[in-house]
Design an enzyme around this catalytic site. Sequence first.
Site, short mmCIF file in Angstrom:
data_model
loop_
_atom_site.label_atom_id
_atom_site.label_comp_id
_atom_site.label_asym_id
_atom_site.label_seq_id
_atom_site.Cartn_x
_atom_site.Cartn_y
_atom_site.Cartn_z
N GLY A 97 0.81 -1.23 0.00
CA GLY A 97 0.00 0.00 0.00
C GLY A 97 0.84 1.27 0.00
O GLY A 97 0.36 2.33 -0.43
N GLU A 151 2.74 -8.36 -1.97
CA GLU A 151 1.46 -9.03 -1.70
C GLU A 151 1.44 -10.51 -2.08
O GLU A 151 0.87 -11.33 -1.36
CB GLU A 151 0.32 -8.30 -2.40
CG GLU A 151 -0.06 -6.97 -1.78
CD GLU A 151 0.73 -5.79 -2.34
OE1 GLU A 151 1.77 -6.00 -3.01
OE2 GLU A 151 0.31 -4.65 -2.10
N GLU A 167 1.80 1.80 -3.52
CA GLU A 167 0.56 2.21 -4.20
C GLU A 167 0.20 3.66 -3.88
O GLU A 167 -0.27 4.40 -4.74
CB GLU A 167 -0.57 1.25 -3.80
CG GLU A 167 -0.34 -0.15 -4.37
CD GLU A 167 -1.31 -1.19 -3.81
OE1 GLU A 167 -1.37 -1.33 -2.57
OE2 GLU A 167 -1.98 -1.86 -4.60
#
Length: 257
Positions: free
Chosen positions: A108, A131, A111
């Site tokens: 994240g 991930e 991201e």
Amino acid sequence: MSFVNYEQKDFVGVITIDREKALNALNPEVLADLEAVVDAIDADKTRCVVITGAGQKAFVAGADIGAMSTMTPDEGRAFSAKGNAVFRKIEKLPMPVIAAVNGFALGGGCELSLSCDIRIAADNAVFGQPEAGLGITPGFGGTQRLARTIGVGKAKEMIYAARNIKAEEALRVGLVNAVYPAEQMLEEAMKLAERIAGNAPIAVRQCKKAINMGLQMDIDSAVAFEPELFAACCGTADQKNAMTAFCEKRKHEPFIN
Ligand code: HXC
């Protein structure tokens, strides 16, 4: 207490993700705080935004693994959708956003940086989408924005292999715009933000809109869209003043009108 701080420095807004003891990992509370801060940005006085992480070690080390470890499919869907909605808000802010990546930008965190217009990295930064090693896909836009940013092949390699890359490689593959020694990085990101803030704010916003929206169009529609944004700039007093000042060899201070 908020996990996200906001500071207005002249025309630049600085957002700091501040959950240092967990390397600024994004749990639902941090995401909610980030959304509240983004929603509260005053677009009239903010011409550029910088996002960074608290401490020396991490920008954001990912979504919170403890929080995700027990999620049901419905909870997972809602968490992914929430993060995507918040990051899309960041991407759609009218003014440019710079990620000042001061360490780990994983999952994240990578991201979040991808939802910004520009990434400036410290030399200790590490980027990655781990991930696949945790039994999940990236879920805050990584499968979409990484490929759009560094190309499909490299993005697939990083995501399938869950291989982290250091700042120098991130620079080489075009994931970051520049790398600076860690102690200098935020200052350099601020200098860039101030330089952007020194340009005509309406024009800069139209540039952002032209690039981001144009990238989603076919080339014929995109080049037909650009004249509309150019035309809108021609209707501003800022443009008239800036160009008259050039012709009269005077200095011009950009403004929003
Ligand atoms: C929860 C985290 C965390 C995370 C670090 N911490 N990352 N907690 N979620 N993503 C916590 C650790 O548990 C630890 O807490 C403290 O931060 C310090 O981390 P350490 O591991 O002790 O530090 P270090 O040994 O230096 O290792 C740093 C690290 C490692 C390499 C960054 O922490 C790490 O691998 N973190 C996970 C990175 C990751 O896989 N991120 C992607 C998550 S998935 P304590 O209490 O022990 O001190 C994702 C999905 C997004 O982001 C989409 C969702 C829909």
